[in-house]
Design an enzyme around this catalytic site. Sequence first.
Site, PDB file in Angstrom:
ATOM      1  N   ASP A 147       0.825  -1.217   0.000  1.00  0.00           N
ATOM      2  CA  ASP A 147       0.000   0.000   0.000  1.00  0.00           C
ATOM      3  C   ASP A 147       0.855   1.261   0.000  1.00  0.00           C
ATOM      4  O   ASP A 147       0.443   2.305  -0.497  1.00  0.00           O
ATOM      5  CB  ASP A 147      -0.886   0.039   1.258  1.00  0.00           C
ATOM      6  CG  ASP A 147      -2.181  -0.738   1.097  1.00  0.00           C
ATOM      7  OD1 ASP A 147      -2.238  -1.601   0.198  1.00  0.00           O
ATOM      8  OD2 ASP A 147      -3.125  -0.493   1.869  1.00  0.00           O
ATOM      9  N   ASP A 282     -21.046   4.717   9.011  1.00  0.00           N
ATOM     10  CA  ASP A 282     -21.486   4.457   7.640  1.00  0.00           C
ATOM     11  C   ASP A 282     -22.092   5.735   7.068  1.00  0.00           C
ATOM     12  O   ASP A 282     -23.091   6.247   7.586  1.00  0.00           O
ATOM     13  CB  ASP A 282     -22.508   3.320   7.623  1.00  0.00           C
ATOM     14  CG  ASP A 282     -22.815   2.825   6.224  1.00  0.00           C
ATOM     15  OD1 ASP A 282     -23.018   3.669   5.321  1.00  0.00           O
ATOM     16  OD2 ASP A 282     -22.873   1.594   6.018  1.00  0.00           O
ATOM     17  N   GLY A 330     -15.885   3.296  -1.870  1.00  0.00           N
ATOM     18  CA  GLY A 330     -17.310   3.207  -1.542  1.00  0.00           C
ATOM     19  C   GLY A 330     -18.096   4.496  -1.653  1.00  0.00           C
ATOM     20  O   GLY A 330     -19.059   4.600  -2.418  1.00  0.00           O
TER      21      GLY A 330
END
Length: 400
Positions: A147, A282, A330
């Site tokens: 990463d 979320d 996302g």
Amino acid sequence: MKILVINCGSSSLKYQFINMTNEDVLAKGLVERIGMEGSILTHKVNDEKYVIQEPMKDHKDAIKLVLDALTDKEHGVIEDMSEISSVGHRVVHGGEKYANSVLIDEDVMKSLEECIKLAPLHNPPNIIGINACKALMPNTPMVAVFDTAFHQTIPEYAYIYPLPYELYKKYGIRKYGFHGTSHRYVSKRVAELMGKDIKDLKIITCHLGNGASICAVNEGKSVETSMGFTPLEGIAMGTRSGSIDPAILPFLMKELNLNLDDLNNLLNKKSGVYGISGVSSDFRDIEEAAEEGNDRAKLALDVFHYKVRRFIGSYAAAMGGVDCVVFTAGLGENSAESREEICKNLEFLGIKINEKKNNEGRGFAKVISEDNSKVKVFVIPTDEELMIARDTNEIVSNLK
């Protein structure tokens, strides 16, 4: 060549099995609750889902079950394990040593162990996954894809913290950056979509999910990114605070009588948009609460959008301009509302969002800016697994 891509978490494992001839995903899946009661494997082939519930005491058991699923007579996609040409492993931290993906050998394993102090939550399960694969497939080449590697091109003046220099030399305290594989993939992809050489572009990539980071890509190289020594630095995230005044930390320790573990937990798991909203980490839940009139939920979104917008502006300054902005991950891929809010007040950079394009469809790459927008704005689904497979394919092909 068929490549197995493995991404190991502390109690989970994600995988994809990719045919590199056409870059088709033959199978993919998720193993959850490794080492716990109720461990489960969800295996997908051609959108058909198969669920296997079986005890898995460790990652070796989990990977063995994945290999069994891939070679299963009914639900498998290969006859035997000899069809697995190589395995690509996502590794979170490669330190300063690795600016590229690398074939795994004993020296690499030693380096990964040395990097545990830099990524104590992430590198240990990555190492466990590699060792498990080596035990089950001892003759199969393994590749580590980091990463941090993409960000090793960040110049020294951008990665050094204004602390005593000996702390960098002795302890490696500097900006490393994360989500590099995602930023690398979407920056390459946007150049393809624009029909331009990436070396001629100044790109800002926004990987916006529960963990989120921004990256400035100039001439195909990362020159700045929002995450730092750890993934805690940068913009406000799902549960992470992002960058705050460091003097807040000793203040909190004193006022709330917190120890270091308490403080770490507060900053990493109780802060961000979750901490501000009190609703959820979320973003979908927070957006819903904001629409229903929850002021703190709206504030959390305003803070998040402002932080991202500010980074876009500062990275345009860092590169002396910007040709395109990319939203991915996302939230970046799925929230038209967030993209619109982030791009507000960026007209001075030459960014004009087309409302219709921004709101239509998801799951595919698209331009969401006006035709006359000086800076093009894209939504591009990230594909870290494909990037890992490509790196693995290139390294292993060169062995022959």
